[in-house]
Design an enzyme around this catalytic site. Structure first.
Site, short mmCIF file in Angstrom:
data_model
loop_
_atom_site.label_atom_id
_atom_site.label_comp_id
_atom_site.label_asym_id
_atom_site.label_seq_id
_atom_site.Cartn_x
_atom_site.Cartn_y
_atom_site.Cartn_z
N LYS A 138 57.38 97.91 115.02
CA LYS A 138 57.01 97.44 113.86
C LYS A 138 58.30 97.29 112.91
CE LYS A 138 53.50 96.55 110.29
NZ LYS A 138 52.12 96.91 109.69
N SER B 34 48.77 93.05 109.00
CA SER B 34 50.04 92.97 108.85
C SER B 34 51.00 93.14 110.12
CB SER B 34 50.60 93.45 107.87
OG SER B 34 50.57 95.21 108.05
N SER C 279 45.61 97.06 108.77
CA SER C 279 46.76 96.31 109.52
C SER C 279 47.12 96.58 110.86
CB SER C 279 47.97 96.54 108.60
OG SER C 279 48.02 95.80 107.28
#
Lengths: 493, 95
Positions: free
Chosen positions: A79, A160, A184
């Site tokens: 990420k 997210s 998330s």
């Protein structure tokens, strides 16, 4: 042999170890998939050289007869919130565009030390603030899933960690890191038919993870099944003196401890999660999950978490407050972008830099946070929210007297269409089932439960006691075995 | 409590975010919606409740008082928009 990119972490690790295929072949296969999938916009940066270097190291170690590291030669996605030495870490924000950290985050370093390689940096909601990936400054990720008979309307991969979820669902990587502040990891996992676990707060070091809300931020693992999550998390977790909130506790052997027999476990069903407006499909999925848990030997008990309805509003005070403080560092001086209007002084430069660099949602949260922390309002908002947070944590403590785990849906709906939710408040409601456990720092995971009428994945959430990731993983495994979820999006990208 | 345009402008100034008249105008109802919604926390009786300070019981650690890092000036400056003579450079602040 099936396609290498159809294999998960465990199968790849074992296949590389046994010599069934090489790490280099594996890396090459995933790199090719990543290169072909630009239309998903899941990767912000591709790092094939990193993945190849790790693969070659694994193959060389095997040729020499060395014992292979736990993830030797397994390529993963990272990420964009994680600092990666020499590779852009922008948190999907313009303000950090081109920022190349001179150091490596603890979690990513642990993964490289375990032999994993990096395929690239994964897109996300800007500074992890969002539930749909639409706040990314570099364009949203598109879910590989599409509605059956719904045309080609692009859907959200969740947020997210939407780049992570989309990339795994599309078989661009077997696993990826995620971070979870209020859901998330779990909500994007549910939206894309994959598995994701947020461990107990403090299990994974926050050092080198770009901060959003420090008392909530926690890294975790995302993969296609529970076993792969256990393997990845084992490599990511561990004490780190560089993070003051890191837990100084040994990392259990979660993979070896996996056991889908839930005999003797009491699974709590929190009645407050059953709202009047709950969609019948979500309710049916939840009941299905309850039946599966029973079938696995668990005793089902109804429990009460009376302050559940206050979790979201408390979260939307606490998280923005921490964000307003954490994001004060983006000033156009030390790193990231600078905006310097003609003749501007230092204060004007700060304001112009932040106006140009932050997206609308980030600005909105910084402003809410600034407001609730400002003189005269601090006690009414921030202190009250932290008191309510104590009550929410106490609700869970009381529930643990009657049960060992909690089972709930992960999200109130399946993935929605990109652009369909424009009101910030409606977007926040996506996290209604995931936020309470975040506020209490508890381990929680999402596993795929089935498909809705539109053919889109739905997830079940398991919440456990602090430090008891093993029971969470075990319950996840029990549900996974009974769900038999094999659906995957048809490749259109 | 509701915010007006002047309050929005004050918050933006405190947060060091430049906003235009139009943006301030647009943010008034947006922030009011969110603030109005979080105000439901006021109904919760929190007398005798301590505010949360740590979700997981943890103790602060002490370590030896020794230098553990440093000598990385050039690394630290490498990402600066403007670095000169080994320093971060900013617009002139003293006339």
């Amino acid at each position: 042999m099936s396609e290498l990119t159809d294999l998960g972490v465990k199968a790849l690790r074992d296949g590389i170890r046994s010599g069934e295929f090489s790490a280099r072949e594996t890396a090459d296969a995933f790199i090719a998939q990543v290169a072909k999938a630009k239309s998903l916009n899941a990767f912000l940066v591709e790092t094939p050289d990193h993945a190849i270097a790790a693969a070659d190291a694994a193959d060389a170690a095997r040729a020499k007869g060395d014992t292979l590291a736990p993830l030797a030669g397994v390529p993963i996605g990272m990420k964009d919130l994680f600092c990666t030495k020499g590779v852009q870490a922008a948190a999907a924000s313009h303000i950090l565009e081109d920022f190349k950290p001179p150091y490596e985050s603890t979690v990513s370093q642990r993964l490289w030390d375990a032999g994993a390689g990096m395929l690239g940096k994964l897109n996300m909601d800007q500074f992890a603030m969002g539930s749909s990936n639409e706040t990314s400054a570099f364009g949203n990720v598109v879910s590989p899933w599409r509605r059956e008979g719904g045309g080609n309307a692009p859907l959200t991969p969740g947020g997210s960690s939407g780049g992570s979820s989309a990339a795994i669902a599309a078989r661009l990587c077997p696993a990826a890191t995620g971070t979870d502040t209020g859901g998330s990891i779990r909500q994007p996992a549910a939206f894309t038919g994959i598995t994701g676990i947020k461990p107990t707060y403090g299990r994974c070091s926050r050092w080198g993870v770009i901060a959003f809300a420090s008392s909530l931020d926690q890294a975790g693992a995302m993969a296609r099944d529970v076993t792969d999550c256990a393997i990845l998390l084992e490599a990511m977790a561990g004490f780190d003196p560089k993070d003051a909130t890191s837990l100084d506790a040994p990392v259990p052997k979660w993979e070896a401890g996996l056991n889908a027999d839930l005999s003797g476990k009491r699974v709590g069903i929190p009645k407050e999660y059953r709202s009047d407006g709950m969609s019948p499909e979500i309710e049916a999925l939840w009941q299905q999950g309850i039946d599966w848990a029973k079938d696995a030997g668990a005793e089902i008990v109804e429990v009460s978490l009376p302050h559940t309805k206050y979790a979201l509003p408390a979260y939307y005070i606490i998280a923005p407050a921490e964000a307003s403080s954490n994001l004060a560092r983006y000033d156009g001086v030390r790193y990231g972008q600078r905006e310097l209007p003609d003749g501007a002084g230092l204060q004007d430069m700060y304001a112009a830099t932040r106006a140009a660099g932050f997206g609308d949602e980030v600005k909105r949260r910084i402003m809410i946070g600034t407001y609730v922390l400002s003189a005269g309002f601090y006690d009414a908002y921030y202190t009250q929210a932290q008191k309510v947070r104590t009550l929410i944590a106490r609700d869970f403590e009381n529930a643990w007297i009657e049960c060992d785990l909690l089972l709930t849906p992960t999200a109130p709906s399946a993935a929605f269409g990109l652009g369909e939710t424009t009101d910030p408040l409606s977007m926040y409601l996506n996290d209604v089932f995931t936020v309470p456990s975040s506020l209490a720092g508890l381990p929680a995971m999402s596993v795929p439960g089935g498909l809705d009428k539109q053919g889109l994945p739905l997830g079940l959430q398991i919440i456990g006691k602090a430090m008891d990731e093993q029971s969470v993983l075990n319950a996840g495994l029990a549900l996974e075995q009974r769900a038999g979820f094999t659906a995957r999006p048809e490749a259109w990208w | 409590m509701s915010v007006d345009k002047a309050t929005v402008e004050k918050i933006a100034a405190l947060a060091r975010i430049a906003i235009s008249e139009d943006e301030a105008q647009r943010l008034v109802p947006e922030l009011n919606n969110i603030i109005g919604w979080v105000e439901q926390l006021g109904e919760v009786d929190t007398s005798n409740v301590e505010p949360m300070t740590a979700v997981i019981p943890n103790t602060l650690r002490l370590r030896e008082d020794v230098v553990t890092d440093g000598n990385v000036r050039d690394d630290v400056l490498a990402n600066a928009p403007q670095a000169e003579h080994g320093f971060f450079a900013v617009p002139k602040v003293i006339e």
